[in-house]
Design an enzyme around this catalytic site. Structure first.
Site, PDB file in Angstrom:
ATOM      1  N   ASP A 274     -11.317 -14.163 -43.485  1.00 24.02           N
ATOM      2  CA  ASP A 274     -11.860 -15.428 -43.969  1.00 24.02           C
ATOM      3  C   ASP A 274     -11.128 -15.890 -45.212  1.00 24.02           C
ATOM      4  OD1 ASP A 274     -13.612 -17.533 -43.670  1.00 24.02           O
ATOM      5  OD2 ASP A 274     -15.143 -16.642 -44.948  1.00 24.02           O
ATOM      6  N   GLY A 324      -7.515 -24.996 -39.154  1.00 23.23           N
ATOM      7  CA  GLY A 324      -8.258 -26.037 -39.857  1.00 23.23           C
ATOM      8  C   GLY A 324      -8.196 -25.826 -41.353  1.00 23.23           C
ATOM      9  N   CYS A 331     -16.337 -29.859 -46.703  1.00 24.14           N
ATOM     10  CA  CYS A 331     -15.119 -29.356 -47.354  1.00 24.14           C
ATOM     11  C   CYS A 331     -14.400 -30.482 -48.097  1.00 24.14           C
ATOM     12  CB  CYS A 331     -14.194 -28.763 -46.292  1.00 24.14           C
ATOM     13  SG  CYS A 331     -12.815 -27.843 -46.976  1.00 24.14           S
ATOM     14  N   TYR A 411     -27.394 -26.974 -46.099  1.00 26.91           N
ATOM     15  CA  TYR A 411     -26.085 -26.665 -45.512  1.00 26.91           C
ATOM     16  C   TYR A 411     -25.050 -26.821 -46.607  1.00 26.91           C
ATOM     17  CZ  TYR A 411     -21.910 -27.067 -42.546  1.00 26.91           C
ATOM     18  OH  TYR A 411     -20.668 -26.887 -41.971  1.00 26.91           O
ATOM     19  N   ARG A 429     -12.397 -16.066 -51.005  1.00 26.70           N
ATOM     20  CA  ARG A 429     -11.922 -16.884 -49.888  1.00 26.70           C
ATOM     21  C   ARG A 429     -11.017 -18.001 -50.387  1.00 26.70           C
ATOM     22  NH1 ARG A 429     -12.840 -21.268 -46.413  1.00 26.70           N
ATOM     23  NH2 ARG A 429     -12.858 -20.650 -44.212  1.00 26.70           N
ATOM     24  N   GLN A 441     -14.268 -26.362 -53.744  1.00 23.53           N
ATOM     25  CA  GLN A 441     -13.577 -26.926 -52.587  1.00 23.53           C
ATOM     26  C   GLN A 441     -14.572 -27.276 -51.477  1.00 23.53           C
ATOM     27  OE1 GLN A 441      -9.801 -25.199 -51.328  1.00 23.53           O
ATOM     28  NE2 GLN A 441      -9.741 -23.945 -53.183  1.00 23.53           N
TER      29      GLN A 441
END
Length: 514
Positions: A274, A324, A331, A411, A429, A441
């Site tokens: 990840d 992606g 994002c 979310y 990550r 980010q």
């Protein structure tokens, strides 16, 4: 005859549309909304479309749908539901290694043929121990052996029927007093086939079938609930032991090796590395480490958006690629870091390169509708990873809350400050664990309640099948072959065309999808 009509039959067909190669030949980056697929010829029904597709070099799914390793999307409940419907879920790593491994363990234990490591108790355990096991594992049919371990002599079984009506003061009662004794049990001998054991279970009308050897020692158990699940979920993704498939995410730092060890002990089938930018010395080193220590374990690298990025990870030995960067709904990588790529272009370019080496790719991000899923698969993706599309479902982690009368669930992006503050895994990550100032980010938000994916995923599956039917592709492998041969044709959409393709010209409307 009018001068604009052409006589002489219908043998002439003008060239129409663009091949994928022509579509992506321009320097402009394209998203899923920037093009359409031209229809083909239908000579089959939608239900006949085969959605079988590769996740990695060695793992194939019957449904090309994956849940994202995000802490507001995938834990055990989501992974179980996705696997039952033919996809797979990846457990997030924004948590302790022990918690993540336990979530994997829940998935692997959920549905099995012969359960060789069930929860076992002894006659000296109490009703309270059974209730605790039920709370932890979600079931209460527990075999009782002399020593409370597998391989010991079977003396009885405790089910919910034995303890349902006991008062709280009776929770200290010994199991020897409430269990169904061995003499009343229906058992099967060791060496019995799964089919034979299932037939015995059906005839006996019992909930559990213990498997014992010649010494009457417990060696396995079969559950009636598993028979029902096999009937209700024919597409379920399973390993060679008939356990549900489960994936998990890990980082690329030294302390992630301990996490990896716990995950393999829990039985994880595939690991996704990840990282927001997978083309790094850290990820390459981790791929080498995993392949050396656990050569059987499938490894998915990423995220990448260019062939050059993909090359380094393929050379390192990955079994799949996640494509992606900055295209997810939560994002902001492209906005903040000035790096990324429009997702349509990224999927096509990486898939076209990776297929030469037999490496399947996952289209990760930017999926807003079932049409986007079809487009991603038509551009060469083998599977599609979903975050926001599955967020706020019943199976997603988190509690519902109300705002202005609307039922919502949280979310958030794994690059959001919220996620970074919860665990250092999110910071790693995005390569920011050592930064004094954290650069977000991603964002945090909320999504309206979608209900259970038990209804939503079948809608997605049917939508993909109907999309393939309109295109004229009987399977996803045929769809990709049509694209690479040039038979599949595309067309760019202007902004006006996109408006025309959506709902327009109405005073009001209700958009019900299923």
């Amino acid at each position: 005859m009018a001068d604009y009509l052409i006589s002489g039959g219908t043998g002439y067909v003008p060239e129409d549309g663009l091949t994928a190669q022509q579509l992506f030949a321009s320097a402009d980056g394209l998203t899923y909304n920037d093009f359409l697929i031209l229809p083909g010829f239908i000579d089959f029904i939608a239900d006949e479309v085969d959605l079988t597709s590769a996740l990695t070099r060695k793992i194939t799914l019957k449904t090309p749908l994956i849940s994202s390793p995000m802490d507001t999307v995938t834990e055990a409940d989501m992974a179980i539901a996705m696997a039952l419907m033919g996809g797979i879920g990846f457990i997030h790593h924004n948590c302790t290694p022990e918690f993540q491994a336990n979530e994997v363990r829940k998935v692997k234990k959920f549905e099995q043929g012969f359960i060789t490591d069930p929860v076992v108790l002894s006659p000296s355990h109490t009703v309270g121990d059974v209730l605790e096991a039920k709370m932890r594992h979600g079931f209460s049919g527990i075999p009782i052996t002399e020593t409370g371990t597998m391989g010991s002599k079977l003396v009885g079984i405790v089910t919910s029927r034995d303890i349902d009506f006991l008062a709280e003061k009776d929770h200290t009662t010994l199991l020897s007093e409430v269990m169904t004794p061995r003499i009343e049990l229906v058992v099967a001998p060791a060496g019995v086939t799964l089919k034979e054991a299932n037939e015995i279970l059906q005839r006996s009308k019992k909930g559990k079938l213990p498997i014992v050897n010649d010494c009457d020692e417990l060696v396995a158990i079969i559950a009636r609930t598993d028979l029902k699940k096999n009937r209700d979920y024919p597409l379920a993704s399973k390993d060679s032991q008939k356990q549900l498939l489960c994936g998990a995410a890990v980082g690329t730092r030294e302390d992630d090796k301990y996490r990896l060890d716990l995950l393999t002990q829990a039985g994880v089938d595939v690991i996704v590395l990840d990282s927001s930018q997978g083309n790094s010395v850290y990820q390459i080193a981790m791929v080498h480490y995993i392949k050396q220590k656990y050569p059987h374990l499938q490894v998915i690298g990423g995220n990448v958006v260019t062939a050059a990025q993909a090359k380094n990870l393929i050379d390192a030995g990955v079994d799949g690629l996640r494509v992606g960067m900055g295209c997810g709904s939560i994002c902001i990588t492209q906005e903040v870091m000035a790096c990324g790529r429009p997702q349509g272009t990224a999927v096509y370019k990486v898939a076209e390169y990776a297929r030469r080496f037999g490496v399947p790719i996952i289209a990760d991000g930017g999926i807003q509708t079932v049409g986007h899923v079809v487009k991603a698969l038509a551009l060469g993706a083998s599977t599609v990873m979903m975050g926001s599309l599955l967020a706020a479902t019943t199976e997603a982690p988190g509690e519902y809350f109300f705002s202005d009368g609307v039922r919502l669930k949280k979310y958030r992006g794994m690059g959001s400050l919220d996620a970074m503050e919860k665990s250092s895994s999110s910071q790693k990550r995005y390569f920011s664990e050592g930064d004094k100032v954290k650069i977000a980010q991603g964002v945090s938000g909320s999504i309206q309640d979608k209900g259970s994916i038990q209804k939503f995923v079948p809608y997605l599956i049917a939508g993909i099948q109907h999309g393939c039917q309109d295109i004229g592709a009987r399977s996803l492998s045929v769809l990709r072959s049509m694209m690479y041969s040039g038979e599949l044709k595309f067309e760019k959409r202007t902004m006006s065309a996109q408006i025309e393709g959506g709902v327009h010209g109405l005073h009001s409307y209700e958009k019900r999808l299923y």
